[in-house]
Design a protein around this motif. Structure first.
Motif, mmCIF file in Angstrom:
data_model
loop_
_atom_site.group_PDB
_atom_site.id
_atom_site.type_symbol
_atom_site.label_atom_id
_atom_site.label_comp_id
_atom_site.label_asym_id
_atom_site.label_seq_id
_atom_site.Cartn_x
_atom_site.Cartn_y
_atom_site.Cartn_z
ATOM 1 N N TYR A 3 -53.624 36.016 2.450
ATOM 2 C CA TYR A 3 -54.115 36.002 3.663
ATOM 3 C C TYR A 3 -54.445 34.500 4.165
ATOM 4 O O TYR A 3 -54.611 33.514 3.323
ATOM 5 C CB TYR A 3 -55.710 36.525 3.640
ATOM 6 N N LYS A 4 -54.071 34.237 5.312
ATOM 7 C CA LYS A 4 -54.083 32.872 5.939
ATOM 8 C C LYS A 4 -55.551 32.399 6.213
ATOM 9 O O LYS A 4 -56.079 31.055 6.097
ATOM 10 C CB LYS A 4 -53.487 32.601 7.465
ATOM 11 N N ASP A 5 -56.422 33.536 6.467
ATOM 12 C CA ASP A 5 -58.092 33.087 6.467
ATOM 13 C C ASP A 5 -58.569 32.829 5.267
ATOM 14 O O ASP A 5 -58.509 33.638 4.284
ATOM 15 C CB ASP A 5 -58.793 34.449 6.862
ATOM 16 N N PRO A 6 -59.253 31.461 4.970
ATOM 17 C CA PRO A 6 -59.652 31.178 3.836
ATOM 18 C C PRO A 6 -60.747 32.274 3.151
ATOM 19 O O PRO A 6 -60.759 32.271 1.858
ATOM 20 C CB PRO A 6 -60.395 29.802 3.977
ATOM 21 N N LYS A 7 -61.655 32.717 4.021
ATOM 22 C CA LYS A 7 -62.573 33.578 3.438
ATOM 23 C C LYS A 7 -61.764 35.062 3.061
ATOM 24 O O LYS A 7 -62.359 35.573 2.098
ATOM 25 C CB LYS A 7 -63.620 33.861 4.858
ATOM 26 N N MET A 8 -60.871 35.336 3.681
ATOM 27 C CA MET A 8 -60.236 36.657 3.198
ATOM 28 C C MET A 8 -59.446 36.377 1.803
ATOM 29 O O MET A 8 -59.426 37.218 0.897
ATOM 30 C CB MET A 8 -59.258 37.027 4.316
ATOM 31 N N GLU A 9 -58.817 35.178 1.599
ATOM 32 C CA GLU A 9 -58.128 34.699 0.552
ATOM 33 C C GLU A 9 -59.086 34.627 -0.577
ATOM 34 O O GLU A 9 -58.990 35.035 -1.630
ATOM 35 C CB GLU A 9 -57.316 33.568 0.828
ATOM 36 N N ALA A 10 -60.435 33.970 -0.306
ATOM 37 C CA ALA A 10 -61.217 33.991 -1.417
ATOM 38 C C ALA A 10 -61.687 35.185 -1.888
ATOM 39 O O ALA A 10 -61.952 35.530 -3.056
ATOM 40 C CB ALA A 10 -62.598 33.108 -0.974
ATOM 41 N N TYR A 11 -61.924 36.258 -0.811
ATOM 42 C CA TYR A 11 -62.595 37.581 -1.548
ATOM 43 C C TYR A 11 -61.411 38.160 -2.065
ATOM 44 O O TYR A 11 -61.748 38.887 -3.067
ATOM 45 C CB TYR A 11 -62.946 38.298 -0.085
ATOM 46 N N TRP A 12 -60.244 38.179 -1.489
ATOM 47 C CA TRP A 12 -59.094 38.772 -2.174
ATOM 48 C C TRP A 12 -59.062 38.350 -3.779
ATOM 49 O O TRP A 12 -58.865 39.144 -4.642
ATOM 50 C CB TRP A 12 -57.681 38.572 -1.335
ATOM 51 N N ASN A 13 -59.027 36.939 -3.872
ATOM 52 C CA ASN A 13 -59.055 36.432 -5.199
ATOM 53 C C ASN A 13 -60.041 36.831 -6.014
ATOM 54 O O ASN A 13 -60.143 36.878 -7.387
ATOM 55 C CB ASN A 13 -58.953 34.981 -5.133
ATOM 56 N N SER A 14 -61.250 37.285 -5.396
ATOM 57 C CA SER A 14 -62.122 37.910 -6.467
ATOM 58 C C SER A 14 -62.246 39.137 -6.692
ATOM 59 O O SER A 14 -63.024 39.723 -7.734
ATOM 60 C CB SER A 14 -63.684 37.621 -5.486
ATOM 61 N N LEU A 15 -61.511 39.935 -6.313
ATOM 62 C CA LEU A 15 -61.140 41.246 -6.623
ATOM 63 C C LEU A 15 -60.578 41.688 -7.909
ATOM 64 O O LEU A 15 -59.414 41.096 -8.371
ATOM 65 C CB LEU A 15 -60.299 42.095 -5.335
ATOM 66 N N PRO A 16 -60.795 42.644 -8.352
ATOM 67 C CA PRO A 16 -60.192 43.039 -9.522
ATOM 68 C C PRO A 16 -58.958 43.431 -9.522
ATOM 69 O O PRO A 16 -58.598 44.068 -8.549
ATOM 70 C CB PRO A 16 -61.095 44.247 -10.373
ATOM 71 N N GLY A 17 -57.997 43.507 -10.451
ATOM 72 C CA GLY A 17 -56.678 43.653 -10.390
ATOM 73 C C GLY A 17 -56.502 45.097 -9.872
ATOM 74 O O GLY A 17 -55.501 45.585 -8.937
#
Length: 53
Positions: A3-17
């Motif tokens: 994701y280009k949006d840093p907030k979306m990217e941070a949330y995505w990275n926090s999700l379990p696989g």
């Protein structure tokens, strides 16, 4: 980066696989941080990754 949006990217990275895999498999067109959070939390709860209140 998914994701280009840093907030979306941070949330995505926090999700379990397994949650990321379900979101990817759903083919959902996610355009905002709110949509991503709503879908992510739904899948986390449905998989039992989060304690239920």
């Amino acid at each position: 980066m998914k994701y280009k949006d840093p907030k979306m990217e941070a949330y995505w990275n926090s999700l379990p696989g397994d949650v990321k895999a379900l979101i990817n498999a759903s083919g959902a067109d996610i355009c905002s941080p709110g949509e991503l959070t709503m879908i992510g939390e739904h899948f986390k709860h449905s998989l039992g990754d989060e304690p239920h209140h």
